[in-house]
Design an enzyme around this catalytic site. Structure first.
Site, short mmCIF file in Angstrom:
data_model
loop_
_atom_site.label_atom_id
_atom_site.label_comp_id
_atom_site.label_asym_id
_atom_site.label_seq_id
_atom_site.Cartn_x
_atom_site.Cartn_y
_atom_site.Cartn_z
N ASP A 92 16.56 30.47 -17.24
CA ASP A 92 15.71 31.31 -16.38
C ASP A 92 16.05 31.03 -14.92
OD1 ASP A 92 13.80 33.15 -15.74
OD2 ASP A 92 12.11 31.77 -15.95
N HIS A 99 9.50 36.42 -4.37
CA HIS A 99 8.74 35.53 -5.27
C HIS A 99 8.88 34.08 -4.79
CE1 HIS A 99 7.15 33.75 -8.95
NE2 HIS A 99 8.28 33.07 -9.11
N GLU A 170 5.03 36.31 -16.21
CA GLU A 170 6.05 36.55 -15.18
C GLU A 170 6.91 37.72 -15.62
OE1 GLU A 170 8.18 32.90 -14.21
OE2 GLU A 170 6.55 32.28 -12.87
N GLU A 172 10.03 39.76 -15.79
CA GLU A 172 11.44 39.44 -15.55
C GLU A 172 12.35 40.42 -16.30
OE1 GLU A 172 12.55 35.36 -15.73
OE2 GLU A 172 10.55 34.64 -15.14
N ASP A 204 8.03 35.60 -19.07
CA ASP A 204 8.09 34.14 -19.04
C ASP A 204 6.66 33.63 -18.82
OD1 ASP A 204 8.81 31.49 -18.71
OD2 ASP A 204 9.34 31.75 -16.60
N ARG A 208 0.02 27.69 -15.28
CA ARG A 208 0.15 27.25 -13.89
C ARG A 208 -0.43 25.87 -13.63
NH1 ARG A 208 4.24 30.40 -12.57
NH2 ARG A 208 3.70 32.61 -12.55
N GLN A 211 1.97 23.48 -14.99
CA GLN A 211 3.17 23.52 -14.15
C GLN A 211 2.99 22.71 -12.87
OE1 GLN A 211 4.25 27.54 -13.09
NE2 GLN A 211 6.18 26.94 -12.14
N LYS A 224 6.19 26.23 -19.57
CA LYS A 224 6.98 27.45 -19.78
C LYS A 224 7.47 27.62 -21.21
CE LYS A 224 7.59 28.68 -15.32
NZ LYS A 224 7.42 30.04 -14.81
N THR A 228 8.10 32.79 -24.83
CA THR A 228 8.77 33.74 -23.92
C THR A 228 8.95 35.02 -24.72
OG1 THR A 228 10.00 31.91 -22.94
CG2 THR A 228 10.81 34.13 -22.47
N GLU A 345 0.92 35.23 -7.73
CA GLU A 345 1.18 35.88 -6.44
C GLU A 345 0.16 36.98 -6.13
OE1 GLU A 345 5.44 36.85 -5.42
OE2 GLU A 345 5.61 36.36 -7.53
CA CA Z 1 10.30 32.51 -14.67
#
Ligand code: CA
Length: 408
Positions: A92, A99, A170, A172, A204, A208, A211, A224, A228, A345
Site C-alpha cells: 500500500d 492526504h 480509505e 484507494e 484499506d 485509527r 494505528q 490495517k 482489505t 480527514e
Molecule cells: Ca492506505
C-alpha cells in the site's frame, strides 16, 4: 461486467468454448490464477478479444453458441463474488499529497509533510491473506489503543485493549500486476506501465486508535491488516487507455523526481482520469429506505506519484513482483474538503488559534444520525468510473463492506 449483467468466463471454459477457438488459452484458463497473467500482454489480450467476439457475434451465432450465451450471461444481483485474483503480495502506497499533508498536519501541525515525501513514493507491505472480496462483512477489530492523556507528572496509564472505537475506511485504487519481474531485476520506469494488468477499487479499512498507538517506529501493522476489501472486477489498462491523463503537475519549487523515476511518457500519460465516490448507508438508513448518502467525490488525477513510479520504486532494489500482486495507491484525496477519501480527514477541522486541534466535526446524515467514525451496521460503498466524450463510459463496479460487531 456488462451493465447489470456478468459474463461468467468459467461457464465458457467448462463448456469447452476455448478448446474450439483457442486451445492455448483454454489450457491457461484451466490452470491457476497466475498462469494467464504471466503471459501478459499476449494471451490476456487474446482473451479480451475472444470475449468481445463471443458477445458481439450473437446475431450470427449458431444455436450452440446462443445457448451458451444464455447460460453464461448472468444477472449481477443474483451473484456472490469472489476476489478477482488471488494476490500473493499486497503493498500500500501513500501517493496523494493532499492526504499526506492533511494527515501529517494532525500529528505535526508545523511540519505536515516529511522531507522524504517528494522524493520517495512512500509505502508499506500489507497483508495479502486478509484481502476480501466486495460484500464480505468487516468484523470490528480488537486492539491496543493510545492510553488517555494523564495529568502532567502523573504516571502513564496503560493502553486499553478492546474493540476499535475509531474504525475508518480509505478510498484507494489498486493496480494488479501482470507478468512481474525476476528477483534482482528492477522494472524500469519505461517498462512499468506494461507491468500492470488493470485497476480495481480497494478499501484499506483502518483502526485509527490502534494505528495512532502502534505506528511508530515501523509503520502500520494491526491497524490495517484485519481486512482489505477489493472490488470484484479488474478494469484492464487496455480498456482504460482513452482515460489516461498527464501525471499531476508538480508545483514550482518541488524537486524533480530522480532519474530512475522520471519518464516523459509517464509524465504525459501516466495518470488516470477516474472519478471516485464514497457512499455510506447506516443500518437505520437501510431500515428507513433512504438509500445511501454520498460522503465524498474525488479524482485519481490528483495523485502525486503515478503507478509506474510506485512500481519502479518498489522494484528498484531488485524486489520481485509476482503476477496478481496488488499495489494500492493510498487514500485518494483532493485539495477540496469534499474530496477527502477517509473519515479521519473528512471530520478534521484543523487547529484552532492556540495551535491545538479543534474537535472533530461529525458528518450529519439524512436520518439525523452523525458519524465521526464508523459504527456497527454501517455499509461503506465505493463507486468509480471514467467518462470522456466519444468513448464508452467505463465503470469499476462497487467495493462494498458492512461493519459487523466485534467478536468479544
Ligand atoms: Ca492506505
Amino acid at each position: 461486467a456488462i451493465g447489470d449483467s456478468v459474463l461468467d468466463v468459467t461457464t465458457l471454459v467448462t463448456a469447452g468454448y476455448f478448446d474450439r477457438t483457442d486451445p492455448d488459452l483454454a489450457d491457461l484458463l484451466d490452470a491457476d490464477d497466475w498462469s494467464l497473467l504471466a503471459t501478459y500482454p499476449e494471451k490476456v489480450r487474446d482473451l479480451r478479444r475472444a470475449l468481445q467476439d463471443f458477445l458481439r457475434h450473437d446475431k450470427h451465432a449458431g444455436q450452440q453458441e446462443r445457448r451458451l450465451r444464455q447460460k453464461a450471461v448472468l444477472k449481477r444481483r443474483d451473484l456472490t463474488f469472489v476476489e478477482p485474483v488471488l494476490a500473493r503480495n499486497y503493498t500500500d502506497f501513500y501517493a496523494s499529497i493532499h492526504h499526506a499533508t492533511t494527515v501529517g498536519s494532525m500529528f505535526r501541525p508545523d511540519n505536515p509533510l516529511l522531507p522524504n515525501y517528494k522524493w520517495v513514493p512512500i509505502g508499506y507491505h500489507g497483508r495479502a491473506s486478509s484481502i476480501v472480496p466486495s460484500g464480505t462483512p468487516i468484523v470490528r477489530p480488537l486492539g491496543q489503543q493510545s492510553p488517555p492523556d494523564g495529568e502532567p507528572g502523573a504516571p502513564p496509564s496503560p493502553p486499553p485493549f478492546g474493540p476499535c472505537k475509531m474504525l475508518d475506511y480509505e478510498l484507494e485504487v489498486g493496480a494488479v500486476i501482470a507478468g512481474g519481474n525476476a528477483l534482482g531485476e528492477p522494472i524500469s520506469i519505461a517498462r512499468a506501465r506494461e507491468a500492470i494488468l488493470g485497476l480495481c477499487l480497494v478499501n484499506d479499512w483502518s483502526a485509527r486508535d490502534v494505528q495512532r498507538w502502534e505506528y511508530q517506529p515501523l509503520g502500520p501493522f494491526l491497524a490495517k491488516n484485519f481486512a482489505t476489501t477489493i472490488s470484484p472486477f479488474i478494469v484492464t489498462l487496455d480498456a482504460l487507455e482513452p482515460f489516461r491523463c498527464a501525471a499531476m503537475e508538480r508545483p514550482s519549487g518541488d524537486p524533480r523526481p530522480l532519474g530512475y523515476l522520471s519518464d516523459d511518457e509517464d509524465q504525459r500519460a501516466g495518470g488516470f482520469d477516474i472519478v471516485l465516490e464514497v457512499w455510506l448507508e447506516t443500518a437505520k438508513m437501510t431500515e428507513k429506505r433512504t438509500g445511501a448518502v454520498r460522503l465524498s467525490r474525488g479524482s485519481f488525477r490528483d495523485m502525486y506519484w503515478t503507478f509506474a513510479q510506485m512500481i519502479t520504486h518498489h522494484t528498484s532494489n531488485g524486489c520481485n513482483m509476482l503476477p496478481g500482486d496488488l499495489i494500492a495507491s493510498g487514500t485518494v484525496s483532493g485539495r477540496e474538503s469534499d474530496a477527502r477519501g477517509c473519515l479521519l480527514e473528512l471530520t478534521w477541522q484543523g487547529a484552532g488559534p492556540d495551535g491545538k486541534p479543534l474537535p472533530r466535526k461529525p458528518v450529519t446524515l439524512p436520518t439525523g444520525e452523525t458519524r465521526t467514525f464508523l459504527q456497527d451496521g454501517d455499509t461503506v460503498i465505493f463507486r468509480a468510473w471514467c467518462e470522456r466524450e466519444g468513448f464508452r463510459r467505463v465503470g469499476f463496479g462497487e467495493c462494498v463492506g458492512t461493519v459487523a460487531p466485534p467478536r468479544v
